[in-house]
Write a protein that holds these residues in place. Structure first.
Motif, short mmCIF file in Angstrom:
data_model
loop_
_atom_site.label_atom_id
_atom_site.label_comp_id
_atom_site.label_asym_id
_atom_site.label_seq_id
_atom_site.Cartn_x
_atom_site.Cartn_y
_atom_site.Cartn_z
N ASP A 51 -11.10 -3.75 -16.70
CA ASP A 51 -10.75 -2.32 -16.74
C ASP A 51 -10.93 -1.85 -15.36
N ASP A 52 -10.05 -1.35 -14.68
CA ASP A 52 -10.05 -0.63 -13.51
C ASP A 52 -9.44 0.61 -13.50
N ASN A 53 -8.77 1.20 -14.74
CA ASN A 53 -7.94 1.97 -15.15
C ASN A 53 -6.83 2.13 -13.77
N PRO A 54 -5.81 1.19 -13.99
CA PRO A 54 -4.55 1.23 -12.92
C PRO A 54 -3.82 2.33 -12.99
N GLN A 55 -3.74 2.82 -11.82
CA GLN A 55 -2.95 4.30 -11.70
C GLN A 55 -1.68 3.91 -10.67
N PRO A 56 -0.54 4.27 -10.67
CA PRO A 56 0.28 4.52 -9.25
C PRO A 56 -0.29 5.73 -8.45
N ALA A 57 0.08 5.39 -7.23
CA ALA A 57 -0.43 6.15 -6.11
C ALA A 57 -0.09 7.70 -6.43
N GLU A 58 1.11 8.09 -7.03
CA GLU A 58 1.38 9.28 -7.44
C GLU A 58 0.52 9.97 -8.50
N ASN A 59 -0.40 9.30 -9.03
CA ASN A 59 -1.22 9.68 -9.94
C ASN A 59 -2.64 9.99 -9.51
N ALA A 548 -9.77 6.16 -10.47
CA ALA A 548 -8.50 5.22 -10.70
C ALA A 548 -8.63 3.92 -9.87
N ASN A 549 -7.93 2.87 -10.18
CA ASN A 549 -7.88 1.61 -9.65
C ASN A 549 -9.20 0.91 -9.13
N TYR A 550 -10.35 1.05 -9.72
CA TYR A 550 -11.64 0.53 -9.70
C TYR A 550 -12.55 0.61 -10.83
N GLY A 551 -13.32 -0.54 -11.16
CA GLY A 551 -13.96 -0.58 -12.36
C GLY A 551 -14.59 -1.87 -12.53
N ALA A 552 -14.39 -2.55 -13.72
CA ALA A 552 -15.07 -3.88 -14.12
C ALA A 552 -13.82 -4.86 -13.92
N ALA A 556 -10.02 -10.20 -9.41
CA ALA A 556 -9.14 -9.37 -8.55
C ALA A 556 -10.20 -8.74 -7.54
N ASP A 557 -9.33 -8.73 -6.07
CA ASP A 557 -9.99 -7.88 -5.00
C ASP A 557 -9.65 -6.44 -5.43
N THR A 558 -10.38 -5.61 -4.67
CA THR A 558 -10.02 -4.07 -4.62
C THR A 558 -9.05 -3.92 -3.50
N ASP A 559 -7.90 -2.94 -3.61
CA ASP A 559 -7.26 -2.32 -2.61
C ASP A 559 -8.06 -0.83 -2.53
N ILE A 560 -8.82 -0.99 -1.40
CA ILE A 560 -9.68 0.44 -1.25
C ILE A 560 -8.79 1.46 -1.05
N THR A 561 -7.58 1.42 -0.73
CA THR A 561 -6.74 2.54 -0.09
C THR A 561 -6.25 3.27 -1.39
#
Length: 567
Positions: A51-59, A548-552, A556-561
């Motif tokens: 669960d990392d709340n995946p969101q596209p960049a525009e969000n 957004a895009n980080y959590g538990a 997978a690795d994180t794309d910090i950008t």
């Protein structure tokens, strides 16, 4: 910061350290909180989730500050150096240096396009890997990223020069040469022996200028990050205030990071939960009853869970009475693992899975329980092992041998959560039943690893190993020390047979055959009485709403950008 005092390391892979001491979850802008589509505050965690709340960049909003906690000040920033494997440090270095591969949730590696146009095996006799570099990739000193950086990592980490103190030579010691390819953007790495996990090497890549000499390798990264080449760069490292800031790298050639500041703050473990509740940090572990009970209803907070590579164990030292294998085996038989796991699991709505393997997690392909009788609770068998080893009843409840009492010490951090202290007390009571006197020693949290665990100054100790994926990254924890370098094997316990099996497994390309070898090695590690695995630790965390895009996560690795606050 849950049951164990901290995680020791995220071994270098396409993303870990030795996860951070707090799972190092990046949580976005501290002043934000509105506009979140996160789940409700009282989400009940489930196992095997991500669960990392995946969101596209525009969000995701542009800007915002992320405020994660740290359990200790970071002294050594070089993740290839033996003292540089602390989880938070390795994770941070993946944001400020050249992270050339990332793995997805299934553990599949993918080249990071900002650094690699391609990377593939171009020959199998001998194994040759050809890297095609992005010509835009460069370091903060203006030098282009090239073969000399790969070569410097290899020469410092291959174990051939004792003046270097590498954290792990696995993979690098199998390499025979690193040279420029057809042009300056091509690197050819030739292996003298096959190495299956080649994508795990050189990651993150560091500049040759900081590695080329033993002094540079061992000392130039102490208390500073001299050169960088990632989407973020170091801001202020304030040892007095115990804060570390990262800011976007203005020379970054890839997608602009969403966050405009990351501020790390060193806090004692018990203080982190309250700091989250006070809106002073944006992330906190919720893996204990006390923490979960407070954080599940936190204002502007949400609970997220996942199943990363994360284990909790009790390690035995290799000195004094514990230099005797039967004594270590006796301790393993005297520990009621089910009862210890129950202590750690109390009040947390996720069942911690008992772990029967030192190298595989329960949700990894190839996992099997190799603990056999070595971790089966049997006090009578434990007493028999001690008797056979010459440790007799001393008449006062403590066994002796040659006039020496069986007196051991369990080292814990004074910043440990209550759950960890309860676990240590339970171990103390269990060992008393077989005639072992166990004293629980509290030591300063800032010295727990540097002065005790890293130096092998313990009889018993518990910590987490995280991110040991792919499998070859667990090798350092059980391989034989070389001189003063113990790699990750702080008890210094090993055998030539275990070494041989682990080396052979790491060089076996067929994953099925490799798994067989790893499991054979694991069975021998259990028999050695090296470490008693307790459980696979799910990631149960509280994050500020809107992240957004980080959590538990899982593997997978994180794309910090992409990490930031949801619009």
């Amino acid at each position: 910061m849950d049951a164990p005092p901290a995680d020791r390391r995220i071994p270098l892979r396409a993303g870990a350290a030795l996860l951070a001491a707090l799972a190092l979850v990046l949580t976005g802008c501290s002043s934000s909180g509105g506009g979140s589509a996160d789940a409700g505050r009282t989400v009940v965690p489930t196992l095997d989730a991500e669960d990392d709340n995946p969101q596209p960049a525009e969000n995701v909003k542009d800007g915002g500050e992320f405020r994660p906690p740290l359990q200790q000040w970071i002294t050594q920033w070089n993740p290839y150096q033996v003292d540089g494997t602390y989880g938070d440090a390795v994770e941070i270095m993946g944001y400020v240096e050249a992270k050339i591969f990332r793995s997805d949730a299934k553990g599949v590696f993918h080249p990071v396009p900002e650094y690699l146009i391609s990377a593939r095996v171009t020959s199998t006799a001998p194994q040759t890997v050809t890297y095609k570099l992005n010509p835009k990739a460069h370091w903060s000193d203006g030098k282009p990223i090239g073969y000399q950086d790969f070569k410097a990592v290899w020469q410092a980490s291959n174990g051939k020069d004792p003046a270097y103190n590498p954290a792990d030579s696995s993979g690098y010691e199998q390499i025979s040469s690193v040279e420029q390819g057809a042009d300056p953007t091509e690197v050819k790495v030739v292996f003298a022996e096959p190495y299956a996990d080649w994508q795990n090497l050189f990651n993150p890549l560091l500049p040759a200028s900081g590695l080329a000499t033993p002094d540079a390798f061992n000392q130039s990264w102490v208390e500073k990050i001299p050169v960088w080449g990632g989407p973020f760069k170091p801001g202020v490292l304030d040892k007095t205030a115990q804060t570390i800031t990262l800011v976007p790298n203005p020379d970054w050639w890839g997608p602009k990071p969403k966050l405009d500041r990351i501020t790390y703050r060193v806090l004692a473990t018990p203080a982190i939960t309250q700091a989250f509740l006070n809106n002073e940090v944006d992330f906190a572990s919720a893996g204990t009853a006390a923490a979960y009970g407070q954080l599940k209803e936190a204002k502007d907070g949400v609970i997220r869970t996942g199943t990363p590579w994360d284990e909790v164990h009790i390690s035995f030292g290799g000195n004094g009475p514990l230099a005797e294998q039967p004594v270590r085996q006796a301790l393993g038989r005297a520990l009621d693992r089910a009862a210890l796991i129950k202590i750690a699991n109390q009040g947390v709505p996720v069942q911690f899975k008992p772990l029967g393997n030192h190298l595989f997690m329960t949700n990894q392909t190839g996992y099997q329980d190799n603990s056999g009788s070595w971790a089966t609770f049997d006090p009578a068998a434990a007493k028999q092992l001690l008797e056979q080893a010459g440790w007799r009843d001393g008449g006062n409840g403590v066994r002796t041998k040659g006039g020496v009492p069986l007196d051991l010490h369990y080292v814990v951090s004074d910043g440990s959560a209550q759950t960890q202290l309860d676990l240590a007390a339970a171990v103390q009571a269990m060992l008393q039943q077989i005639g072992v006197k166990l004293t629980v020693d509290k030591v300063a949290s800032k010295e727990y690893f540097t002065k005790y665990i890293n130096q092998g100054r313990f009889d018993l100790a518990s910590w987490r190993n995280t991110g040991s994926f792919p499998l070859s990254k667990g090798v350092a924890n059980f391989r034989a020390p070389q001189g003063d370098n113990v790699f990750g094997n702080f008890s210094k316990l090993s055998t030539p047979e275990i070494d041989t099996l682990l080396r052979k497994a790491a060089g076996t390309i067929d994953p099925v055959e490799a798994a067989k070898l790893y499991n054979q090695a694991d069975a021998k590690i259990w028999e050695l009485g090296h470490t008693v695995e307790l459980y696979q630790r799910p990631s149960i965390v509280a994050v500020r709403k809107g992240l957004a895009n980080y959590g538990a996560g899982s593997l997978a690795d994180t794309d910090i950008t992409k990490v930031g606050w949801q619009k």
